[in-house]
Design a protein around this motif. Sequence first.
Motif, PDB file in Angstrom:
ATOM      1  N   THR A 148       0.996  -1.299   0.000  1.00  0.00           N
ATOM      2  CA  THR A 148      -0.079  -0.011   0.089  1.00  0.00           C
ATOM      3  C   THR A 148       0.837   1.087  -0.290  1.00  0.00           C
ATOM      4  N   PHE A 149       1.903   1.198   1.071  1.00  0.00           N
ATOM      5  CA  PHE A 149       2.731   2.297   0.858  1.00  0.00           C
ATOM      6  C   PHE A 149       3.563   2.719  -0.392  1.00  0.00           C
ATOM      7  N   SER A 150       3.906   1.756  -1.077  1.00  0.00           N
ATOM      8  CA  SER A 150       4.465   1.535  -2.283  1.00  0.00           C
ATOM      9  C   SER A 150       3.799   2.424  -3.554  1.00  0.00           C
ATOM     10  N   LEU A 151       2.569   1.734  -3.335  1.00  0.00           N
ATOM     11  CA  LEU A 151       1.484   2.116  -4.433  1.00  0.00           C
ATOM     12  C   LEU A 151       1.242   3.659  -4.437  1.00  0.00           C
ATOM     13  N   ILE A 152       1.151   4.079  -3.019  1.00  0.00           N
ATOM     14  CA  ILE A 152       0.631   5.407  -2.816  1.00  0.00           C
ATOM     15  C   ILE A 152       1.869   6.269  -3.365  1.00  0.00           C
ATOM     16  N   ILE A 153       3.090   6.073  -2.969  1.00  0.00           N
ATOM     17  CA  ILE A 153       4.131   6.848  -3.461  1.00  0.00           C
ATOM     18  C   ILE A 153       4.296   6.941  -5.046  1.00  0.00           C
ATOM     19  N   ALA A 154       4.119   5.780  -5.576  1.00  0.00           N
ATOM     20  CA  ALA A 154       4.243   5.467  -7.045  1.00  0.00           C
ATOM     21  C   ALA A 154       3.198   6.524  -7.767  1.00  0.00           C
ATOM     22  N   ILE A 155       1.843   6.169  -7.050  1.00  0.00           N
ATOM     23  CA  ILE A 155       0.749   6.765  -7.855  1.00  0.00           C
ATOM     24  C   ILE A 155       0.933   8.548  -7.664  1.00  0.00           C
ATOM     25  N   LEU A 156       1.126   8.790  -6.570  1.00  0.00           N
ATOM     26  CA  LEU A 156       1.318  10.543  -6.271  1.00  0.00           C
ATOM     27  C   LEU A 156       2.323  10.890  -7.096  1.00  0.00           C
ATOM     28  N   TYR A 157       3.603  10.344  -7.441  1.00  0.00           N
ATOM     29  CA  TYR A 157       4.557  11.003  -8.169  1.00  0.00           C
ATOM     30  C   TYR A 157       4.114  10.631  -9.577  1.00  0.00           C
ATOM     31  N   THR A 158       3.590   9.459  -9.935  1.00  0.00           N
ATOM     32  CA  THR A 158       3.122   9.424 -11.426  1.00  0.00           C
ATOM     33  C   THR A 158       2.071  10.728 -11.752  1.00  0.00           C
ATOM     34  N   ALA A 159       1.013  10.680 -11.016  1.00  0.00           N
ATOM     35  CA  ALA A 159       0.132  11.717 -11.133  1.00  0.00           C
ATOM     36  C   ALA A 159       0.624  13.085 -11.099  1.00  0.00           C
ATOM     37  N   LYS A 160       1.623  13.396 -10.492  1.00  0.00           N
ATOM     38  CA  LYS A 160       2.087  14.825 -10.341  1.00  0.00           C
ATOM     39  C   LYS A 160       3.061  14.976 -11.591  1.00  0.00           C
ATOM     40  N   MET A 161       3.658  13.945 -12.453  1.00  0.00           N
ATOM     41  CA  MET A 161       4.357  14.029 -13.527  1.00  0.00           C
ATOM     42  C   MET A 161       3.510  14.314 -14.701  1.00  0.00           C
ATOM     43  N   LEU A 162       2.389  13.430 -14.696  1.00  0.00           N
ATOM     44  CA  LEU A 162       1.327  13.579 -15.754  1.00  0.00           C
ATOM     45  C   LEU A 162       0.910  14.938 -15.692  1.00  0.00           C
ATOM     46  N   SER A 163       0.353  15.443 -14.476  1.00  0.00           N
ATOM     47  CA  SER A 163      -0.087  16.736 -14.334  1.00  0.00           C
ATOM     48  C   SER A 163       0.884  17.861 -14.773  1.00  0.00           C
ATOM     49  N   LEU A 164       1.973  17.804 -14.697  1.00  0.00           N
ATOM     50  CA  LEU A 164       2.985  18.542 -15.102  1.00  0.00           C
ATOM     51  C   LEU A 164       3.100  18.582 -16.763  1.00  0.00           C
ATOM     52  N   ARG A 165       2.936  17.339 -17.281  1.00  0.00           N
ATOM     53  CA  ARG A 165       3.085  17.126 -18.688  1.00  0.00           C
ATOM     54  C   ARG A 165       1.802  17.931 -19.426  1.00  0.00           C
ATOM     55  N   ILE A 166       0.569  17.888 -18.650  1.00  0.00           N
ATOM     56  CA  ILE A 166      -0.605  18.182 -19.254  1.00  0.00           C
ATOM     57  C   ILE A 166      -0.664  19.872 -19.011  1.00  0.00           C
ATOM     58  N   LEU A 167       0.068  20.528 -17.930  1.00  0.00           N
ATOM     59  CA  LEU A 167       0.143  21.837 -17.615  1.00  0.00           C
ATOM     60  C   LEU A 167       1.087  22.617 -18.884  1.00  0.00           C
ATOM     61  N   SER A 168       2.092  21.752 -19.144  1.00  0.00           N
ATOM     62  CA  SER A 168       3.169  22.224 -19.972  1.00  0.00           C
ATOM     63  C   SER A 168       2.581  22.183 -21.405  1.00  0.00           C
ATOM     64  N   ASN A 169       1.734  21.468 -21.818  1.00  0.00           N
ATOM     65  CA  ASN A 169       1.287  21.684 -22.977  1.00  0.00           C
ATOM     66  C   ASN A 169       0.090  22.643 -23.217  1.00  0.00           C
ATOM     67  N   ILE A 170      -0.591  23.041 -22.012  1.00  0.00           N
ATOM     68  CA  ILE A 170      -1.646  24.070 -21.913  1.00  0.00           C
ATOM     69  C   ILE A 170      -0.842  25.511 -22.007  1.00  0.00           C
ATOM     70  N   PHE A 171       0.236  25.607 -21.367  1.00  0.00           N
ATOM     71  CA  PHE A 171       0.809  26.763 -21.148  1.00  0.00           C
ATOM     72  C   PHE A 171       2.073  27.014 -22.061  1.00  0.00           C
ATOM     73  N   ASN A 172       2.448  25.996 -22.860  1.00  0.00           N
ATOM     74  CA  ASN A 172       3.259  26.129 -23.980  1.00  0.00           C
ATOM     75  C   ASN A 172       4.999  26.152 -23.033  1.00  0.00           C
ATOM     76  N   ALA A 173       4.960  25.255 -22.174  1.00  0.00           N
ATOM     77  CA  ALA A 173       6.444  25.494 -21.237  1.00  0.00           C
ATOM     78  C   ALA A 173       6.641  24.050 -21.448  1.00  0.00           C
ATOM     79  N   GLU A 174       7.117  23.454 -22.438  1.00  0.00           N
ATOM     80  CA  GLU A 174       7.518  22.155 -22.503  1.00  0.00           C
ATOM     81  C   GLU A 174       8.959  21.820 -21.895  1.00  0.00           C
ATOM     82  N   LYS A 175       9.773  22.913 -22.173  1.00  0.00           N
ATOM     83  CA  LYS A 175      11.189  22.696 -21.936  1.00  0.00           C
ATOM     84  C   LYS A 175      11.367  22.933 -20.150  1.00  0.00           C
ATOM     85  N   PRO A 176      10.682  23.926 -19.524  1.00  0.00           N
ATOM     86  CA  PRO A 176      10.893  24.050 -18.169  1.00  0.00           C
ATOM     87  C   PRO A 176      10.193  22.780 -17.394  1.00  0.00           C
TER      88      PRO A 176
END
Length: 270
Positions: A148-176
Amino acid sequence: MPVNDSSLLLTAIHDTDKITATRIQAVSPANTQSSIFKGHQLQPVHDKATFPRHITPDWLTLVLLAIVALFTWYKIFYHRMFLQLVNAFFSMATTNQIVRDESVLLQRASLNASIIFYLAGGLFLYQVSIIYDWNHPWLENDFMRFITFSLIIAILYTAKMLSLRILSNIFNAEKPASSYIFTIFLFNMMAGLLLLPIVVLITYSPLFRQQYFITIVLLILGAILCYRLVRVVVIWMSIPRAPVFYLFLYLCAFEVAPLLLIRKIVLMQG
């Protein structure tokens, strides 16, 4: 004559019994004043034999072996990349160079290092929950607690990175966004390498199963997190005309809020 012999025999037996009784009384608990064990400090604690409270489960040993095997494989087949990543942890210029290259080898190495971090992080949280005696229905089974603890860590960081990818496409900030995602991976890798010897020490040495040691480890992980936040500020400042207010909102939403949520959960379990 036979009668006299019988009398002598009975008298001898009687005298022998008296001598034996005298010896028994001499070594009885009532006459232990002359015992060489008088005044010792070894006082009994339990009435019956007791078994060690901390017994390492078999699955924990297998998980540790799996983590060590993953790290060994990572160190052998990605030795050059590993040295570059360690250098990138201390150098922003090296970080930018690796992000610009975007090699496939880096993506494979990232996956392996992320798995090590998820497993080591989940195992560390499992050990902390045992030391601090967290009680909850979904924490009853030890192996499922670790999963459970390992899955929580994996899900949180995966969701965080996916959110960053989506926001970078929306605001045209792929490099940062790429720089920051790589920074997250980089610091997770270093945290995983730090936790690897720590979980081994906690597992097999009672000295490191003390709360003060856990506090020291948490302080070190907190220092790594603060260093990562400094990197976030540097990456954000590299964006032309980036509002500082948005940086503040991001830090509150993606960095501070998850930590406050984890703290609340820990206090509830304690």
